[in-house]
Design a protein around this motif. Structure first.
Motif, mmCIF file in Angstrom:
data_model
loop_
_atom_site.group_PDB
_atom_site.id
_atom_site.type_symbol
_atom_site.label_atom_id
_atom_site.label_comp_id
_atom_site.label_asym_id
_atom_site.label_seq_id
_atom_site.Cartn_x
_atom_site.Cartn_y
_atom_site.Cartn_z
ATOM 1 N N LEU A 28 37.499 33.270 49.548
ATOM 2 C CA LEU A 28 36.729 34.615 50.008
ATOM 3 C C LEU A 28 37.489 35.631 49.320
ATOM 4 C CD1 LEU A 28 35.890 33.924 53.681
ATOM 5 C CD2 LEU A 28 34.476 33.835 51.928
ATOM 6 N N ASN A 29 38.616 35.455 48.708
ATOM 7 C CA ASN A 29 39.549 36.716 47.819
ATOM 8 C C ASN A 29 38.664 36.900 46.727
ATOM 9 O OD1 ASN A 29 42.741 36.425 48.845
ATOM 10 N ND2 ASN A 29 41.191 36.304 50.134
ATOM 11 N N ARG A 30 37.623 37.822 46.735
ATOM 12 C CA ARG A 30 36.712 38.118 45.599
ATOM 13 C C ARG A 30 36.768 39.668 44.985
ATOM 14 N NH1 ARG A 30 36.540 32.600 44.699
ATOM 15 N NH2 ARG A 30 37.666 33.794 43.061
ATOM 16 N N LEU A 31 37.625 40.250 45.440
ATOM 17 C CA LEU A 31 37.832 41.675 44.864
ATOM 18 C C LEU A 31 37.844 41.732 43.505
ATOM 19 C CD1 LEU A 31 40.134 43.922 47.436
ATOM 20 C CD2 LEU A 31 37.747 44.155 46.934
ATOM 21 N N GLU A 32 38.498 40.983 42.657
ATOM 22 C CA GLU A 32 38.178 41.157 41.096
ATOM 23 C C GLU A 32 37.056 40.797 40.779
ATOM 24 O OE1 GLU A 32 40.951 37.558 40.091
ATOM 25 O OE2 GLU A 32 42.352 38.809 39.310
ATOM 26 N N GLN A 33 36.145 40.051 41.434
ATOM 27 C CA GLN A 33 34.766 40.059 40.989
ATOM 28 C C GLN A 33 34.069 41.139 41.364
ATOM 29 O OE1 GLN A 33 36.523 37.078 42.131
ATOM 30 N NE2 GLN A 33 36.376 36.068 40.470
ATOM 31 N N VAL A 34 34.417 41.858 42.633
ATOM 32 C CA VAL A 34 33.721 42.981 42.983
ATOM 33 C C VAL A 34 34.033 44.085 41.840
ATOM 34 C CG1 VAL A 34 33.707 44.765 44.842
ATOM 35 C CG2 VAL A 34 33.332 42.312 45.482
ATOM 36 N N LEU A 35 35.174 44.307 41.694
ATOM 37 C CA LEU A 35 35.523 45.247 40.858
ATOM 38 C C LEU A 35 34.938 45.043 39.276
ATOM 39 C CD1 LEU A 35 39.391 45.942 41.741
ATOM 40 C CD2 LEU A 35 37.189 47.389 42.472
ATOM 41 N N ALA A 36 34.811 43.652 39.182
ATOM 42 C CA ALA A 36 34.392 43.679 37.703
ATOM 43 C C ALA A 36 32.823 43.859 37.670
ATOM 44 C CB ALA A 36 34.482 42.195 37.247
ATOM 45 N N ARG A 37 32.317 43.305 38.780
ATOM 46 C CA ARG A 37 30.618 43.641 38.642
ATOM 47 C C ARG A 37 30.420 45.209 38.855
ATOM 48 N NH1 ARG A 37 26.724 45.066 38.032
ATOM 49 N NH2 ARG A 37 24.407 44.171 38.615
ATOM 50 N N ALA A 38 31.408 45.875 39.379
ATOM 51 C CA ALA A 38 31.003 47.383 39.575
ATOM 52 C C ALA A 38 31.104 48.035 38.445
ATOM 53 C CB ALA A 38 31.933 47.920 40.551
ATOM 54 N N GLU A 39 31.483 47.570 37.125
ATOM 55 C CA GLU A 39 31.819 48.185 35.897
ATOM 56 C C GLU A 39 30.490 48.679 35.460
ATOM 57 O OE1 GLU A 39 34.274 46.152 33.305
ATOM 58 O OE2 GLU A 39 35.954 45.996 34.542
ATOM 59 N N TRP A 40 29.302 47.925 35.750
ATOM 60 C CA TRP A 40 28.129 48.257 34.912
ATOM 61 C C TRP A 40 26.946 48.474 35.938
ATOM 62 C CZ3 TRP A 40 29.420 43.300 35.227
ATOM 63 C CH2 TRP A 40 28.521 42.316 35.512
ATOM 64 N N ASP A 41 25.856 49.128 35.823
ATOM 65 C CA ASP A 41 24.798 49.138 36.652
ATOM 66 C C ASP A 41 23.539 49.093 35.660
ATOM 67 O OD1 ASP A 41 24.942 52.554 37.689
ATOM 68 O OD2 ASP A 41 24.637 51.682 35.850
ATOM 69 N N ASP A 42 23.799 49.126 34.632
ATOM 70 C CA ASP A 42 22.443 48.762 33.402
ATOM 71 C C ASP A 42 21.519 47.516 33.676
ATOM 72 O OD1 ASP A 42 20.757 48.830 31.463
ATOM 73 O OD2 ASP A 42 22.265 49.121 29.846
ATOM 74 N N PRO A 43 20.424 47.746 34.004
ATOM 75 C CA PRO A 43 19.943 46.389 34.408
ATOM 76 C C PRO A 43 19.429 45.529 33.322
ATOM 77 C CG PRO A 43 18.292 48.286 34.805
ATOM 78 C CD PRO A 43 19.778 48.959 34.458
#
Lengths: 276, 276
Positions: free
Chosen positions: B147-162
């Motif tokens: 459940l320690n997935r902050l790295e994935q959260v921060l990485a996914r937050a880098e873009w919002d271009d669909p």
């Protein structure tokens, strides 16, 4: 350490948690563990500063200290000494890592009985061990008290001997970092030093208090050599204050003057911290 | 991605979560994201195997596949295609990292509408980007879906271009590891290869399926040079199957024969996966 005495979720006593809260799904949030003495938290401002920095680093809305203070008051009312855990998460949202769409943040405030450190421990110090687990270097998460704490869980699970008071953690390059739930200070010729926490570890509020009291303290990379050559060693934590380290394997250290002076300062903040 | 359709906590529909569950307090647990097609999960055995390994690595009791299967049946009943998130945590316990004293594990089973991959994406592939965040090397946690997935959260937050379908992640030494929520395969002269995940990353069940279908696949350290020299590139995930990668910046790859063959296999498992 015991069951919580009182819990509020988003300001409501006995409130429940969405099973799909991102705090659980991904550890997407932060926490603070705050000592409250007669309803007041001596290190409150430091806790709020660290929480605010953590929110900024994780892209969470800034905390509302007035609201948190009111909720802390609510959960500690009537308790002489309490440990209050404040947790903020990104709340609920659509499935997946992307933080967009998360609804309002979740706020949990819970009071526990605060640990009292036996006076002999304060006088004689504790034994520590060196953990096998090495902390990974992740600068994006270093210093803040986020919810991704499996490294600390696994490290703490390495021992159950009650004679061992804490476990020291190195990073994957062998640098000395901290204990599992406390920060670490070494002293040489009366000068304190503490590991830099730019790659891993949690920058404790008690550590911040010591750095303010001892601006001569060095903050730098430290290794086990530094530990072995130190004149005195101590740990710091918000709940336990200053804990001298006096044993590691066959190595012993005295309880030294730097720790003693800091313990006097802490007794001013938390008179009941050390049980008679 | 949408709101959950049905949620069970410890086998009860609409069950609530203890706000002090260790899954939230420390990310102390694991999860699986399981595709269910007409009530059956094609990769069920692989999911249960990974979950069991994760429990062993974290010192959690082994999962009960029969119980989980019954609960999956409960939450997907009547749904043609569902994404089911199964979460196991260490449950509640005294305050602090030590895992002793934790009461029974917490089990959450939730069904969501499964994403359907537009047929043109399956045919034409996706554009990816290279994430700035670097994954930290923590062998104790590598491979398992904790459940320690902050790295994935921060990485996914880098873009919002669909227009960007996924982000590729390197580790702190510059090794190619995976996408934020998928595994990565490169092919050279028709031979697939995939990053070794002994230091970081999640060993996906779709990745395991590909490795079983292609025992000639190399599992080794890969870098961005390998990516740039590949003939074809694709991602794999339990929910999305095989997704060809056709663009990264100015670099383009064709949808190649390795991916096409694997997509045919996947259509056998998940006929409705690609929308007409």
């Amino acid at each position: 350490m015991s069951e919580p005495l009182r819990v509020m979720v988003n300001g409501r006593a006995g409130g429940t948690l969405d099973p799909l809260d991102r705090g659980l799904a991904y550890g997407d949030g932060l926490f603070e563990t705050i000592l409250a003495v007669d309803g007041r938290a001596p290190l409150w401002l430091r806790h709020m500063a660290r929480l605010a920095e953590g929110c900024a680093r994780l892209g969470l809305p800034p905390p509302d200290p007035a609201q948190l203070a009111a909720e802390l008051d609510g959960v500690v009312a009537g308790l002489a000494r309490a440990a209050v855990r404040v947790t903020l998460t990104r709340g609920s949202g659509p499935r997946g890592y992307a933080p967009v769409g998360a609804t309002a943040t979740t706020r949990i405030v819970a009071a526990f009985a605060a640990p009292t450190i036996a006076a002999h421990v304060q006088r004689q110090g504790i034994r520590v061990r060196l953990c096998d687990l090495r902390l990974a270097a992740q600068p994006r998460l270093a210093g803040i008290k986020h919810l991704n704490r499996l490294e600390q869980v696994l490290a703490r699970a390495e021992w159950d001997d009650p004679a061992v008071g804490e476990g020291l953690l190195l990073d994957t390059e062998g640098r000395l970092i901290s204990a599992t739930a406390a920060n670490l200070f070494l002293c040489r010729d009366g000068r304190p030093m503490t590991p830099a926490l730019d790659r891993c570890g949690v920058a404790g509020v008690a550590r911040a208090e010591v750095l303010a009291l001892r601006p001569d303290c060095l903050v730098r990379e430290l290794g086990t050599d530094d530990l072995m050559h130190a004149d005195e060693v101590f740990l710091t934590s918000s709940l336990r204050g200053v804990m001298p380290v006096t044993r590691l394997g066959d190595r012993q250290w005295p309880v030294g003057p730097v720790a003693r002076a800091l313990q006097r300062h802490w007794r001013g903040m938390d008179p009941a911290g050390a049980a008679a």
